[in-house]
Scaffold this motif. Structure first.
Motif, mmCIF file in Angstrom:
data_model
loop_
_atom_site.group_PDB
_atom_site.id
_atom_site.type_symbol
_atom_site.label_atom_id
_atom_site.label_comp_id
_atom_site.label_asym_id
_atom_site.label_seq_id
_atom_site.Cartn_x
_atom_site.Cartn_y
_atom_site.Cartn_z
ATOM 1 N N ILE A 1 11.043 -1.795 7.095
ATOM 2 C CA ILE A 1 10.083 -1.044 7.898
ATOM 3 C C ILE A 1 9.261 -0.180 6.956
ATOM 4 O O ILE A 1 9.675 0.107 5.829
ATOM 5 N N SER A 2 8.088 0.228 7.394
ATOM 6 C CA SER A 2 7.262 1.081 6.542
ATOM 7 C C SER A 2 7.934 2.439 6.382
ATOM 8 O O SER A 2 8.493 2.993 7.336
ATOM 9 N N ALA A 3 7.874 2.972 5.173
ATOM 10 C CA ALA A 3 8.458 4.292 4.927
ATOM 11 C C ALA A 3 7.751 5.358 5.751
ATOM 12 O O ALA A 3 8.355 6.370 6.114
ATOM 13 N N SER A 4 6.486 5.142 6.073
ATOM 14 C CA SER A 4 5.761 6.122 6.884
ATOM 15 C C SER A 4 6.342 6.209 8.289
ATOM 16 O O SER A 4 6.354 7.290 8.899
ATOM 17 N N ALA A 5 6.838 5.082 8.828
ATOM 18 C CA ALA A 5 7.468 5.100 10.149
ATOM 19 C C ALA A 5 8.741 5.942 10.115
ATOM 20 O O ALA A 5 9.021 6.706 11.054
ATOM 21 N N LEU A 6 9.506 5.819 9.039
ATOM 22 C CA LEU A 6 10.714 6.636 8.905
ATOM 23 C C LEU A 6 10.348 8.098 8.670
ATOM 24 O O LEU A 6 10.977 9.003 9.230
ATOM 25 N N ASP B 1 0.827 -1.200 0.000
ATOM 26 C CA ASP B 1 0.000 0.000 0.000
ATOM 27 C C ASP B 1 0.863 1.252 0.000
ATOM 28 O O ASP B 1 0.437 2.317 -0.458
ATOM 29 N N SER B 2 2.072 1.134 0.552
ATOM 30 C CA SER B 2 3.015 2.249 0.602
ATOM 31 C C SER B 2 4.425 1.676 0.642
ATOM 32 O O SER B 2 4.608 0.481 0.953
ATOM 33 N N VAL C 1 5.520 10.486 3.517
ATOM 34 C CA VAL C 1 6.402 9.613 2.745
ATOM 35 C C VAL C 1 6.831 10.275 1.440
ATOM 36 O O VAL C 1 8.012 10.240 1.067
ATOM 37 N N GLU C 2 5.886 10.878 0.736
ATOM 38 C CA GLU C 2 6.199 11.469 -0.562
ATOM 39 C C GLU C 2 7.252 12.558 -0.441
ATOM 40 O O GLU C 2 8.226 12.595 -1.211
ATOM 41 N N ASN C 3 7.071 13.456 0.521
ATOM 42 C CA ASN C 3 8.048 14.540 0.697
ATOM 43 C C ASN C 3 9.395 14.008 1.155
ATOM 44 O O ASN C 3 10.448 14.508 0.744
ATOM 45 N N MET C 4 9.354 13.010 2.029
ATOM 46 C CA MET C 4 10.616 12.445 2.514
ATOM 47 C C MET C 4 11.413 11.828 1.373
ATOM 48 O O MET C 4 12.612 12.108 1.206
ATOM 49 N N LEU C 5 10.745 10.981 0.577
ATOM 50 C CA LEU C 5 11.461 10.296 -0.493
ATOM 51 C C LEU C 5 11.888 11.230 -1.611
ATOM 52 O O LEU C 5 12.842 10.945 -2.338
ATOM 53 N N SER C 6 11.201 12.367 -1.747
ATOM 54 C CA SER C 6 11.594 13.330 -2.778
ATOM 55 C C SER C 6 12.942 13.968 -2.464
ATOM 56 O O SER C 6 13.613 14.501 -3.355
ATOM 57 N N SER C 7 13.346 13.908 -1.189
ATOM 58 C CA SER C 7 14.637 14.492 -0.803
ATOM 59 C C SER C 7 15.748 13.446 -0.737
ATOM 60 O O SER C 7 16.861 13.746 -0.304
ATOM 61 N N GLY D 1 17.900 0.251 1.384
ATOM 62 C CA GLY D 1 17.048 -0.497 0.465
ATOM 63 C C GLY D 1 15.666 0.123 0.439
ATOM 64 O O GLY D 1 15.230 0.716 1.420
ATOM 65 N N ILE D 2 15.019 0.019 -0.705
ATOM 66 C CA ILE D 2 13.679 0.583 -0.814
ATOM 67 C C ILE D 2 12.861 -0.196 -1.842
ATOM 68 O O ILE D 2 13.385 -0.586 -2.894
ATOM 69 N N VAL D 3 11.615 -0.463 -1.512
ATOM 70 C CA VAL D 3 10.643 -1.025 -2.456
ATOM 71 C C VAL D 3 9.471 -0.056 -2.456
ATOM 72 O O VAL D 3 8.773 0.080 -1.454
ATOM 73 N N ARG D 4 9.289 0.620 -3.566
ATOM 74 C CA ARG D 4 8.281 1.687 -3.622
ATOM 75 C C ARG D 4 6.877 1.150 -3.893
ATOM 76 O O ARG D 4 5.890 1.730 -3.445
ATOM 77 N N SER D 5 6.771 0.076 -4.632
ATOM 78 C CA SER D 5 5.462 -0.462 -4.987
ATOM 79 C C SER D 5 5.608 -1.922 -5.402
ATOM 80 O O SER D 5 6.713 -2.469 -5.431
ATOM 81 N N GLY D 6 4.498 -2.531 -5.759
ATOM 82 C CA GLY D 6 4.523 -3.922 -6.191
ATOM 83 C C GLY D 6 4.371 -4.879 -5.021
ATOM 84 O O GLY D 6 3.780 -4.542 -3.986
ATOM 85 N N VAL D 7 4.926 -6.061 -5.161
ATOM 86 C CA VAL D 7 4.799 -7.096 -4.137
ATOM 87 C C VAL D 7 5.717 -6.785 -2.958
ATOM 88 O O VAL D 7 6.886 -6.446 -3.136
ATOM 89 N N ALA D 8 5.173 -6.898 -1.760
ATOM 90 C CA ALA D 8 5.955 -6.641 -0.553
ATOM 91 C C ALA D 8 7.033 -7.695 -0.378
ATOM 92 O O ALA D 8 6.824 -8.869 -0.716
#
Length: 285
Positions: free
Chosen positions: A194-199, A139-140, A207-213, A236-243
């Motif tokens: 971990i979820s990007a929202s937690a970071l 989802d994120s 999340v969007e603003n964080m990853l844009s930087s 490491g990062i997985v932005r979308s697709g299968v978890a």
């Protein structure tokens, strides 16, 4: 008894035990603390509701709330008796259905406790994950990262940031040691997703603003007023697709267990019906 008289009885009874200790001291009398017509609520029923050491005001609030609930239940029942049709007052069918439902649930729990295989191997998790990948769409984004929050004037700040960006074990151990001394907060989640929202919450943003930087593997945000620097090394990062499997493994294990439970109960019901038909215990006319 009128509502006014009933309220007076409540007040007098409650005033007799302003604290949990007072409640306990009076239990042997088992005095009536409230009544609705011929229904009585006794002190011995109310006292256990108040935990030891509860302040007087809180004790009184707990007791009052329970008495209100007890009284309203009786008053509603009386109101229903007076206003509902005879057929609506007959609860036989509902009570039988409720009893059957509770007994079924209790037996199912015993049945599962005896038969459910709770051992799930890594191979089973992997196979289920591969066979049902469409269920595990993110989802994120998720990330692996190290995070540092440190005041801007710390002399070792640049060194810690450089070391936390390394892939060498010794460098990371040194970064961890220095961060424990100088940083306001530091954690290393480079080996788990971990979820990007937690970071993002650590940066006080979304999340969007964080990853844009994200630049060169680092996310950095400074706060001039607080003289503070927040930075994360994204490993490491997985932005979308299968978890990633590691991220949703607990969910996969629960799904496997859930399907095993369901299969056992479906088979139990099927066997019961088949046996009842075979022995003519079940007759359909």
């Amino acid at each position: 008894m009128t509502k006014k008289a009933l309220s007076a009885v409540f007040f007098v009874a409650l005033a007799a035990f302003p604290s949990c200790r007072a409640v306990s001291n009076l239990i042997h009398d088992d005095q009536v603390v409230a009544s609705v017509d011929n229904h009585h609520l006794y002190l011995s029923e109310v006292a256990p509701l108040v935990p030891p050491g509860t302040p007087s005001e809180d004790s009184l609030a707990l007791v009052n709330a329970y008495i209100d609930s007890w009284a309203s239940g009786i008053l509603y029942a009386d109101l229903a008796e007076e206003n509902l049709a005879k057929g609506e007052l007959d609860l036989t069918r509902e009570m039988e259905a409720y009893r059957a439902s509770v007994l079924k649930f209790r037996y199912e729990q015993h049945y599962l406790a005896d038969r459910l295989d709770t051992l799930i191997t890594a191979e089973q998790v992997e196979r289920y994950y591969r066979d049902h990948e469409s269920r595990f769409t993110l989802d994120s984004p998720v990330v692996k990262a190290r995070f540092l929050r440190i005041t801007a004037e710390v002399p070792e700040r640049a060194k810690i940031i450089r070391l936390m960006g390394s892939s060498e074990y010794d460098d990371l151990m040194e970064a961890d040691s220095l961060a424990r001394i100088y940083a306001d907060k530091y954690f290393d989640k480079s080996d788990e997703w971990i979820s990007a929202s937690a970071l993002a919450s650590e940066f006080g943003t979304d999340v969007e603003n964080m990853l844009s930087s994200l630049n060169g593997g680092f996310i950095t945000k400074g706060n001039q007023k607080k003289g503070e620097l927040r930075t994360a090394k994204v490993c490491g990062i997985v932005r979308s697709g299968v978890a990633p499997l590691e991220y949703i493994e607990p969910k996969v294990r629960e799904l496997i267990l859930s399907e095993r439970r369901h299969a056992l109960l479906v088979n139990l019901e099927s066997d019961l019906l088949d046996n009842a038909r075979r022995t003519k215990k079940l007759q359909i006319y």
